[in-house]
Design a protein around this motif. Structure first.
Motif, PDB file in Angstrom:
ATOM      1  N   LEU A 288       0.569  -1.298  -0.122  1.00 40.51           N
ATOM      2  CA  LEU A 288       0.169  -0.182   0.081  1.00 40.51           C
ATOM      3  C   LEU A 288       0.531   1.294   0.112  1.00 40.51           C
ATOM      4  N   ARG A 289       2.144   1.446   0.282  1.00 34.17           N
ATOM      5  CA  ARG A 289       2.789   2.600   0.762  1.00 34.17           C
ATOM      6  C   ARG A 289       4.209   2.317  -0.867  1.00 34.17           C
ATOM      7  N   GLU A 290       3.040   1.811  -1.773  1.00 32.75           N
ATOM      8  CA  GLU A 290       4.862   1.867  -3.089  1.00 32.75           C
ATOM      9  C   GLU A 290       3.962   2.924  -3.329  1.00 32.75           C
ATOM     10  N   ARG A 291       5.639   3.681  -3.914  1.00 36.18           N
ATOM     11  CA  ARG A 291       5.083   5.524  -4.742  1.00 36.18           C
ATOM     12  C   ARG A 291       6.213   4.844  -5.976  1.00 36.18           C
ATOM     13  N   HIS A 292       5.734   4.577  -7.045  1.00 31.48           N
ATOM     14  CA  HIS A 292       5.755   4.074  -8.470  1.00 31.48           C
ATOM     15  C   HIS A 292       5.893   5.852  -9.310  1.00 31.48           C
ATOM     16  N   GLU A 293       6.877   6.441  -9.875  1.00 32.58           N
ATOM     17  CA  GLU A 293       6.880   8.001  -9.949  1.00 32.58           C
ATOM     18  C   GLU A 293       8.458   7.626 -11.116  1.00 32.58           C
ATOM     19  N   HIS A 294       7.556   7.945 -12.215  1.00 32.11           N
ATOM     20  CA  HIS A 294       9.401   8.767 -13.421  1.00 32.11           C
ATOM     21  C   HIS A 294       8.473   8.651 -14.659  1.00 32.11           C
ATOM     22  N   GLU A 295       9.166   9.166 -15.228  1.00 32.26           N
ATOM     23  CA  GLU A 295       8.654   9.620 -16.901  1.00 32.26           C
ATOM     24  C   GLU A 295       8.362   8.308 -18.080  1.00 32.26           C
ATOM     25  N   HIS A 296       7.507   8.301 -18.390  1.00 32.99           N
ATOM     26  CA  HIS A 296       7.099   7.031 -19.500  1.00 32.99           C
ATOM     27  C   HIS A 296       6.385   7.535 -20.677  1.00 32.99           C
ATOM     28  N   LEU A 297       6.732   6.644 -21.523  1.00 35.68           N
ATOM     29  CA  LEU A 297       5.768   7.123 -22.689  1.00 35.68           C
ATOM     30  C   LEU A 297       4.831   5.719 -22.796  1.00 35.68           C
ATOM     31  N   HIS A 298       3.114   6.456 -23.119  1.00 35.75           N
ATOM     32  CA  HIS A 298       2.347   5.400 -23.434  1.00 35.75           C
ATOM     33  C   HIS A 298       2.296   5.319 -25.233  1.00 35.75           C
ATOM     34  N   ASP A 299       2.274   4.297 -25.379  1.00 38.60           N
ATOM     35  CA  ASP A 299       2.217   4.215 -27.264  1.00 38.60           C
ATOM     36  C   ASP A 299       0.562   3.806 -26.918  1.00 38.60           C
ATOM     37  N   ALA A 300       0.497   3.940 -29.093  1.00 37.84           N
ATOM     38  CA  ALA A 300      -0.703   3.853 -29.139  1.00 37.84           C
ATOM     39  C   ALA A 300      -1.579   3.056 -28.851  1.00 37.84           C
ATOM     40  N   LEU A 301      -2.862   3.026 -28.947  1.00 40.84           N
ATOM     41  CA  LEU A 301      -3.837   1.987 -27.911  1.00 40.84           C
ATOM     42  C   LEU A 301      -4.858   1.635 -28.176  1.00 40.84           C
ATOM     43  N   GLU A 302      -5.459   0.377 -28.989  1.00 44.95           N
ATOM     44  CA  GLU A 302      -6.881   0.374 -28.664  1.00 44.95           C
ATOM     45  C   GLU A 302      -7.686  -0.156 -27.803  1.00 44.95           C
ATOM     46  N   HIS A 303      -8.995   0.262 -27.273  1.00 42.17           N
ATOM     47  CA  HIS A 303      -9.316  -1.271 -26.158  1.00 42.17           C
ATOM     48  C   HIS A 303     -10.426  -0.863 -25.955  1.00 42.17           C
ATOM     49  N   THR A 304     -11.532  -1.752 -25.169  1.00 43.70           N
ATOM     50  CA  THR A 304     -12.139  -1.432 -24.443  1.00 43.70           C
ATOM     51  C   THR A 304     -12.502  -1.860 -22.711  1.00 43.70           C
ATOM     52  N   HIS A 305     -12.564  -0.454 -21.981  1.00 42.71           N
ATOM     53  CA  HIS A 305     -13.431  -0.751 -20.532  1.00 42.71           C
ATOM     54  C   HIS A 305     -13.966   0.652 -20.129  1.00 42.71           C
ATOM     55  N   ALA A 306     -14.413   0.101 -18.283  1.00 41.25           N
ATOM     56  CA  ALA A 306     -15.214   1.930 -18.244  1.00 41.25           C
ATOM     57  C   ALA A 306     -13.865   2.463 -17.693  1.00 41.25           C
ATOM     58  N   HIS A 307     -13.856   3.648 -18.519  1.00 39.87           N
ATOM     59  CA  HIS A 307     -13.157   4.642 -18.103  1.00 39.87           C
ATOM     60  C   HIS A 307     -14.002   6.216 -17.002  1.00 39.87           C
ATOM     61  N   ARG A 308     -13.331   7.003 -17.383  1.00 43.12           N
ATOM     62  CA  ARG A 308     -12.754   8.386 -17.021  1.00 43.12           C
ATOM     63  C   ARG A 308     -12.577   9.389 -17.969  1.00 43.12           C
ATOM     64  N   HIS A 309     -13.067  10.319 -18.347  1.00 44.78           N
ATOM     65  CA  HIS A 309     -11.897  11.590 -19.297  1.00 44.78           C
ATOM     66  C   HIS A 309     -10.838  11.899 -18.582  1.00 44.78           C
ATOM     67  N   ASP A 310      -9.838  11.165 -18.017  1.00 47.09           N
ATOM     68  CA  ASP A 310      -8.576  11.367 -17.184  1.00 47.09           C
ATOM     69  C   ASP A 310      -7.331  11.756 -18.324  1.00 47.09           C
ATOM     70  N   GLU A 311      -6.240  11.891 -17.025  1.00 50.23           N
ATOM     71  CA  GLU A 311      -5.260  12.268 -18.236  1.00 50.23           C
ATOM     72  C   GLU A 311      -4.851  11.066 -19.267  1.00 50.23           C
ATOM     73  N   HIS A 312      -5.651  10.531 -18.836  1.00 53.44           N
ATOM     74  CA  HIS A 312      -5.731   9.170 -19.811  1.00 53.44           C
ATOM     75  C   HIS A 312      -6.215   8.863 -21.208  1.00 53.44           C
ATOM     76  N   HIS A 313      -7.244   9.507 -21.201  1.00 56.73           N
ATOM     77  CA  HIS A 313      -8.965   9.715 -22.106  1.00 56.73           C
ATOM     78  C   HIS A 313      -9.253  10.501 -22.046  1.00 56.73           C
ATOM     79  N   GLN A 314      -8.601  11.258 -22.762  1.00 61.89           N
ATOM     80  CA  GLN A 314      -8.651  12.397 -23.974  1.00 61.89           C
ATOM     81  C   GLN A 314      -9.022  12.292 -24.802  1.00 61.89           C
TER      82      GLN A 314
END
Length: 352
Positions: A288-314
């Motif tokens: 629970l106390r894990e904190r993993h943070e670094h600059e990372h690249l999201h490749d182009a991706l297509e899929h279906t799942h429940a989501h909100r319009h956060d920074e990953h879903h624009q």
């Protein structure tokens, strides 16, 4: 990591842990392999009813058919998971139990968490760090203490079969992660139906007798909650946390099972129980106390799942949308580079 993020995995562990002492009350009237089949059938049939009710009463405007399909490219992963975890695993376990004591089997079943994590880290390249490894070790050690009985551990052909079952379930866990962005209830339903039909068929072919209607109904209800709902939550946790972390949280299921056993059959816990509880609590706290943070690249991706319009879903919608969130539909992710705390969820499966 927040408790909210970990809650699906812990809830899955609670339901599965509760199913063990409840299923134990049925072992006198149903053969072990047939009981396993009925539990899985309860899972598959119960979730199929949930899917049918959801389809009838769902008020969302988009086509529901799109949510009840596994992309063709992911079907081999799902079939592999079903064959490994729903067919081979239970068969190896039941065969091994014939010549292995219950105490030895309980100890050996803790190997599943280890195999799951090792496969996730070594084969599927899921990221980890020292804190996660220590947490996993603490949880597994607690599981070993919880099921330990002096002189119970024996290495035999039956023991190797049980270890083989654990390896099958570890493969199942890692393959299921590959399809975890799809409908969790659908995935759990398919796994339950196939495993239920196979195990029930094997049991009847081996000469098992059908139980009384009340006993069969009880097994099906336990299977729906302890296997079906639990597995659906497990798939959600895979989506949020990745395989190793989900497997670690799920490994506390025996602790929940023992606590419920004490409620059903009152008994004063011994020192091993308290030591095991302390180790498992330590392991969960480290995760629970894990904190993993670094600059990372999201490749182009297509899929279906429940989501909100956060920074990953624009993204825009090509259908009428009433603004409700979370919502589910097929969507595309454009390449994105940024930095924030994250875990190996369905959007963060990058290399390090």
């Amino acid at each position: 990591m927040s408790l909210r993020t970990a809650s699906p995995a812990l809830a899955a562990a609670l339901l599965f842990g509760a199913s063990t002492p409840l299923a134990k009350t049925l072992t006198g009237s149903i053969s072990p392999l047939l009981l396993a089949g009925l539990l899985y059938l309860g899972s598959g049939v119960g979730l199929a009813i949930v899917l049918a009710l959801r389809r009838i009463f769902w008020t969302a405007k988009q086509d529901t058919a799109s949510t009840l399909a596994i992309p063709s490219r992911e079907v081999p992963w799902l079939l592999g998971a079903i064959l490994a975890g729903g067919v081979a695993g239970p068969a190896l376990l039941m065969t091994g139990l014939v010549v292995t004591s219950a105490a030895s089997a309980s100890l050996l079943l803790n190997v599943e968490g280890v195999f799951t994590a090792v496969l996730a880290w070594v084969v599927f390249k899921e990221n980890t760090d020292r804190q996660i490894v220590l947490g996993m070790v603490a949880i597994v050690a607690g599981g070993l203490l919880l099921s330990w009985q002096p002189g119970s551990m024996q290495l035999s052909g039956g023991a190797l079969l049980i270890v083989g079952a654990c390896l099958c379930w570890a493969i199942d866990n890692n393959l299921t992660r590959k399809v975890s962005s799809n409908d969790a209830i659908l995935i759990a339903c398919l796994k339950g139906l196939v495993a239920g039909v196979c195990n029930t068929g094997l049991a009847l072919a081996a000469g098992a007798h059908l139980p009384t209607l009340p006993a069969a109904a009880a097994a099906i209800m336990v299977g729906f909650a302890g296997y079906g709902v639990s597995l659906a939550l497990f798939v959600v946790a895979l989506r949020l946390l990745g395989t190793a972390r989900t497997g670690a949280y799920f490994s506390v299921a025996p602790l929940f099972g023992v606590v419920i056993s004490f409620i059903l059959w009152p008994e004063v816990p011994n020192i091993l129980f308290w030591l095991a509880a302390a180790l498992m609590t330590l392991g969960v706290w480290l995760h629970l106390r894990e904190r993993h943070e670094h600059e990372h690249l999201h490749d182009a991706l297509e899929h279906t799942h429940a989501h909100r319009h956060d920074e990953h879903h624009q993204h825009e919608h090509d259908f009428p949308w009433d603004g409700q969130e979370p919502h589910r539909h097929f969507h595309r992710h454009a390449p994105l580079t940024h930095k924030h705390p994250h875990y190996p969820d369905i959007h963060h499966r990058h290399s390090h």
